[in-house]
Motif scaffolding. Sequence first.
Motif, PDB file in Angstrom:
ATOM      1  N   VAL A 244       0.853  -1.193   0.000  1.00 23.80           N
ATOM      2  CA  VAL A 244       0.000   0.000   0.000  1.00 23.80           C
ATOM      3  C   VAL A 244       0.886   1.238   0.000  1.00 23.80           C
ATOM      4  CG1 VAL A 244      -1.758   1.299   1.250  1.00 23.80           C
ATOM      5  CG2 VAL A 244      -1.854  -1.213   1.223  1.00 23.80           C
ATOM      6  N   VAL A 245       0.742   2.062  -1.065  1.00 17.09           N
ATOM      7  CA  VAL A 245       1.542   3.281  -1.175  1.00 17.09           C
ATOM      8  C   VAL A 245       0.720   4.530  -0.901  1.00 17.09           C
ATOM      9  CG1 VAL A 245       3.164   2.237  -2.795  1.00 17.09           C
ATOM     10  CG2 VAL A 245       1.128   3.407  -3.669  1.00 17.09           C
ATOM     11  N   ALA A 246      -0.613   4.401  -0.844  1.00 22.65           N
ATOM     12  CA  ALA A 246      -1.480   5.534  -0.517  1.00 22.65           C
ATOM     13  C   ALA A 246      -2.862   4.995  -0.177  1.00 22.65           C
ATOM     14  CB  ALA A 246      -1.573   6.517  -1.688  1.00 22.65           C
ATOM     15  N   ASN A 247      -3.582   5.709   0.683  1.00 14.11           N
ATOM     16  CA  ASN A 247      -4.959   5.339   1.009  1.00 14.11           C
ATOM     17  C   ASN A 247      -5.667   6.548   1.581  1.00 14.11           C
ATOM     18  OD1 ASN A 247      -4.637   5.324   4.036  1.00 14.11           O
ATOM     19  ND2 ASN A 247      -3.156   3.737   3.497  1.00 14.11           N
ATOM     20  N   GLY A 248      -6.987   6.434   1.679  1.00 11.06           N
ATOM     21  CA  GLY A 248      -7.757   7.543   2.236  1.00 11.06           C
ATOM     22  C   GLY A 248      -9.207   7.449   1.854  1.00 11.06           C
ATOM     23  N   GLY A 249      -9.968   8.446   2.297  1.00 14.92           N
ATOM     24  CA  GLY A 249     -11.373   8.509   1.946  1.00 14.92           C
ATOM     25  C   GLY A 249     -11.545   9.138   0.566  1.00 14.92           C
ATOM     26  N   PHE A 250     -12.525   8.640  -0.182  1.00 13.30           N
ATOM     27  CA  PHE A 250     -12.704   9.099  -1.557  1.00 13.30           C
ATOM     28  C   PHE A 250     -13.681  10.260  -1.618  1.00 13.30           C
ATOM     29  CE2 PHE A 250     -15.343   8.973  -5.401  1.00 13.30           C
ATOM     30  CZ  PHE A 250     -14.373   9.250  -6.360  1.00 13.30           C
ATOM     31  N   ALA A 251     -13.349  11.242  -2.462  1.00 12.86           N
ATOM     32  CA  ALA A 251     -14.246  12.344  -2.792  1.00 12.86           C
ATOM     33  C   ALA A 251     -14.164  12.541  -4.303  1.00 12.86           C
ATOM     34  CB  ALA A 251     -13.855  13.619  -2.050  1.00 12.86           C
ATOM     35  N   SER A 252     -15.314  12.582  -4.963  1.00 13.32           N
ATOM     36  CA  SER A 252     -15.328  12.687  -6.409  1.00 13.32           C
ATOM     37  C   SER A 252     -14.572  13.937  -6.882  1.00 13.32           C
ATOM     38  CB  SER A 252     -16.773  12.742  -6.916  1.00 13.32           C
ATOM     39  OG  SER A 252     -16.806  12.886  -8.322  1.00 13.32           O
ATOM     40  N   GLY A 253     -13.661  13.736  -7.823  1.00  8.96           N
ATOM     41  CA  GLY A 253     -12.888  14.842  -8.389  1.00  8.96           C
ATOM     42  C   GLY A 253     -11.682  15.256  -7.586  1.00  8.96           C
ATOM     43  N   GLU A 254     -11.496  14.700  -6.417  1.00  3.21           N
ATOM     44  CA  GLU A 254     -10.360  15.077  -5.572  1.00  3.21           C
ATOM     45  C   GLU A 254      -9.100  14.358  -6.056  1.00  3.21           C
ATOM     46  OE1 GLU A 254      -9.505  13.934  -1.113  1.00  3.21           O
ATOM     47  OE2 GLU A 254     -10.883  15.656  -1.201  1.00  3.21           O
ATOM     48  N   GLU A 255      -7.981  15.086  -6.051  1.00  2.00           N
ATOM     49  CA  GLU A 255      -6.721  14.516  -6.528  1.00  2.00           C
ATOM     50  C   GLU A 255      -6.207  13.441  -5.574  1.00  2.00           C
ATOM     51  OE1 GLU A 255      -5.484  15.082  -9.369  1.00  2.00           O
ATOM     52  OE2 GLU A 255      -6.457  16.935 -10.015  1.00  2.00           O
ATOM     53  N   ILE A 256      -5.717  12.374  -6.165  1.00  2.00           N
ATOM     54  CA  ILE A 256      -5.074  11.287  -5.421  1.00  2.00           C
ATOM     55  C   ILE A 256      -3.616  11.242  -5.876  1.00  2.00           C
ATOM     56  CG2 ILE A 256      -5.046   8.809  -4.966  1.00  2.00           C
ATOM     57  CD1 ILE A 256      -8.037   8.766  -5.664  1.00  2.00           C
ATOM     58  N   THR A 257      -2.693  11.386  -4.948  1.00  4.81           N
ATOM     59  CA  THR A 257      -1.275  11.498  -5.296  1.00  4.81           C
ATOM     60  C   THR A 257      -0.492  10.323  -4.716  1.00  4.81           C
ATOM     61  OG1 THR A 257      -1.452  13.904  -5.290  1.00  4.81           O
ATOM     62  CG2 THR A 257       0.762  12.975  -5.162  1.00  4.81           C
ATOM     63  N   PHE A 258       0.347   9.743  -5.558  1.00  8.43           N
ATOM     64  CA  PHE A 258       1.204   8.635  -5.121  1.00  8.43           C
ATOM     65  C   PHE A 258       2.267   8.391  -6.191  1.00  8.43           C
ATOM     66  CE2 PHE A 258      -2.364   7.022  -7.498  1.00  8.43           C
ATOM     67  CZ  PHE A 258      -1.790   6.142  -8.396  1.00  8.43           C
ATOM     68  N   GLY A 259       3.426   7.953  -5.789  1.00  9.06           N
ATOM     69  CA  GLY A 259       4.484   7.529  -6.710  1.00  9.06           C
ATOM     70  C   GLY A 259       4.856   8.554  -7.769  1.00  9.06           C
ATOM     71  N   GLY A 260       4.672   9.831  -7.480  1.00  8.49           N
ATOM     72  CA  GLY A 260       4.977  10.864  -8.468  1.00  8.49           C
ATOM     73  C   GLY A 260       3.869  11.080  -9.480  1.00  8.49           C
ATOM     74  N   ALA A 261       2.701  10.470  -9.247  1.00  8.32           N
ATOM     75  CA  ALA A 261       1.551  10.641 -10.138  1.00  8.32           C
ATOM     76  C   ALA A 261       0.414  11.294  -9.382  1.00  8.32           C
ATOM     77  CB  ALA A 261       1.096   9.301 -10.702  1.00  8.32           C
ATOM     78  N   GLN A 262      -0.432  11.989 -10.130  1.00  8.81           N
ATOM     79  CA  GLN A 262      -1.592  12.664  -9.546  1.00  8.81           C
ATOM     80  C   GLN A 262      -2.790  12.437 -10.459  1.00  8.81           C
ATOM     81  OE1 GLN A 262      -1.218  16.683  -7.568  1.00  8.81           O
ATOM     82  NE2 GLN A 262      -2.436  17.291  -9.345  1.00  8.81           N
ATOM     83  N   VAL A 263      -3.846  11.796  -9.919  1.00  2.66           N
ATOM     84  CA  VAL A 263      -5.021  11.486 -10.723  1.00  2.66           C
ATOM     85  C   VAL A 263      -6.275  11.836  -9.933  1.00  2.66           C
ATOM     86  CG1 VAL A 263      -3.883   9.630 -12.009  1.00  2.66           C
ATOM     87  CG2 VAL A 263      -5.107   9.102  -9.877  1.00  2.66           C
ATOM     88  N   SER A 264      -7.348  11.952 -10.668  1.00  5.95           N
ATOM     89  CA  SER A 264      -8.640  12.182 -10.027  1.00  5.95           C
ATOM     90  C   SER A 264      -9.671  11.264 -10.664  1.00  5.95           C
ATOM     91  CB  SER A 264      -9.069  13.641 -10.157  1.00  5.95           C
ATOM     92  OG  SER A 264      -9.278  13.970 -11.518  1.00  5.95           O
ATOM     93  N   ILE A 265     -10.689  10.938  -9.891  1.00  5.64           N
ATOM     94  CA  ILE A 265     -11.774  10.088 -10.367  1.00  5.64           C
ATOM     95  C   ILE A 265     -13.081  10.794 -10.071  1.00  5.64           C
ATOM     96  CG2 ILE A 265     -12.963   7.879 -10.085  1.00  5.64           C
ATOM     97  CD1 ILE A 265     -10.264   6.645  -9.352  1.00  5.64           C
ATOM     98  N   THR A 266     -13.875  10.946 -11.132  1.00  5.66           N
ATOM     99  CA  THR A 266     -15.192  11.546 -10.961  1.00  5.66           C
ATOM    100  C   THR A 266     -16.246  10.450 -10.937  1.00  5.66           C
ATOM    101  OG1 THR A 266     -15.360  11.867 -13.361  1.00  5.66           O
ATOM    102  CG2 THR A 266     -14.510  13.710 -12.071  1.00  5.66           C
ATOM    103  N   GLY A 267     -17.439  10.807 -10.498  1.00  2.00           N
ATOM    104  CA  GLY A 267     -18.467   9.796 -10.334  1.00  2.00           C
ATOM    105  C   GLY A 267     -18.278   9.078  -9.008  1.00  2.00           C
ATOM    106  N   VAL A 268     -18.930   7.954  -8.866  1.00  4.89           N
ATOM    107  CA  VAL A 268     -18.860   7.192  -7.613  1.00  4.89           C
ATOM    108  C   VAL A 268     -18.533   5.736  -7.927  1.00  4.89           C
ATOM    109  CG1 VAL A 268     -20.071   6.494  -5.515  1.00  4.89           C
ATOM    110  CG2 VAL A 268     -20.593   8.704  -6.573  1.00  4.89           C
ATOM    111  N   PRO A 269     -17.290   5.319  -7.652  1.00  4.12           N
ATOM    112  CA  PRO A 269     -16.963   3.895  -7.840  1.00  4.12           C
ATOM    113  C   PRO A 269     -17.758   3.043  -6.854  1.00  4.12           C
ATOM    114  CG  PRO A 269     -14.984   5.247  -7.697  1.00  4.12           C
ATOM    115  CD  PRO A 269     -16.121   6.119  -7.265  1.00  4.12           C
TER     116      PRO A 269
END
Length: 400
Positions: A244-269
């Motif tokens: 596990v390199v990152a974890n947390g609570g999810f919020a739609s559109g919020e940036e998730i940062t790990f390993g030098g990458a930054q991504v966001s997910i919209t909608g609700v998985p």
Amino acid sequence: MRISTSLFQQQSIDGMLRQQAQVSKTQQQIASGERMQTPADDPIAAARLLEVREASGRTAQFQTNADRATARLSQEENALAGVNNVLQGVRELAVQANNGAQNNENRAIIAQEVRQRLNELVGLANSQDASGEYLFAGAQSRTQPFIQKGGSFSYQGDQAQRLISIGPSVQVADSHSGSEVFLAIREGNGVFATDANPSNTGSGVIAPGSVNGVFIPDNYTLQFSQATPDDPLTYQVLDSQNTVVANGGFASGEEITFGGAQVSITGVPADGDSFILRASTHRDMFTIAQHFIEALERPINDTASQARFHNDMNRALTDLDQAMGKILEVRTEVGTRLNAVDRERQVNEEASLQLAREQSSLNDLDLAEAIGRLNQQLTGLEAAQRTYARLQGLSLFNFL
């Protein structure tokens, strides 16, 4: 000293023949405009003239090569411009298809248009020059580089480049290999690519993402979990070692940062949904378009299939942007090569002019001097002939 009649006649004839030879030589010089008719006329100048003519021949060949390189590179530029137009058209269709107002029938119509654009793309990749050689086949210029079988594509050329000599120490490649132009397309944002698990059941759509610092290449998995519908949705990021390199609570559109990458997910998985982030590899333009077609032809019946389609569209758009960036890069190289050819052509023209001047100084005839000399020689020859004729007619009996 007594001179016999036969000796006198022989000497007179020999003298007139020598004068006639001189007249003939001068006439040949005037007719040709060249001072030297044989190397014996001026051995040193003749040797230098031979060197100059050889250099002029090489320079002329360089100019011919430059013309051929310009023609082939110009044809490649035209083909690449056509490829860019096709990709731009496909991208516009992707934006159009990504609109939520489209239905399955509309997407099927768009798929037909994209398939037509794909055929155009394959045709441009198999472009030929005026001599029937393929532009993007590398050294296998007589072999059609790209073959389509169903939804798969294969490259029959090689990665070599043909070099053409356009100067004494200058060579230029007259094209790019098809593997470099059409196959070497970086996925995603060029550093890493994101994708959704096809079995996801939620509405989560992952963005292409961006680099945040120094990206650590690995295969990362974003997993989502929710114990009960009332519990908050959480995520964890696992690397290829399931660490596990990152974890947390999810919020739609919020940036998730790990390993030098930054991504966001919209909608609700949904609980159990996952997304993939991995280092970019190469894809070919044809497969990018083919996957786009397949996504358009896949029916959308629920939230999960809608999310999968939008993930596919995000992937198609980023890949198409990378493809157009690649075409721009190659076109820039073509322009640089054309400029190099133009510069070398100017150098060759100056060299040709200098060699022509030297050749002129070595062998060009002074026409005024030659005409004057010819007149003198003709006068001398005529006098000799008249004298010989009169002496030939003399006899002792004329004075008896």
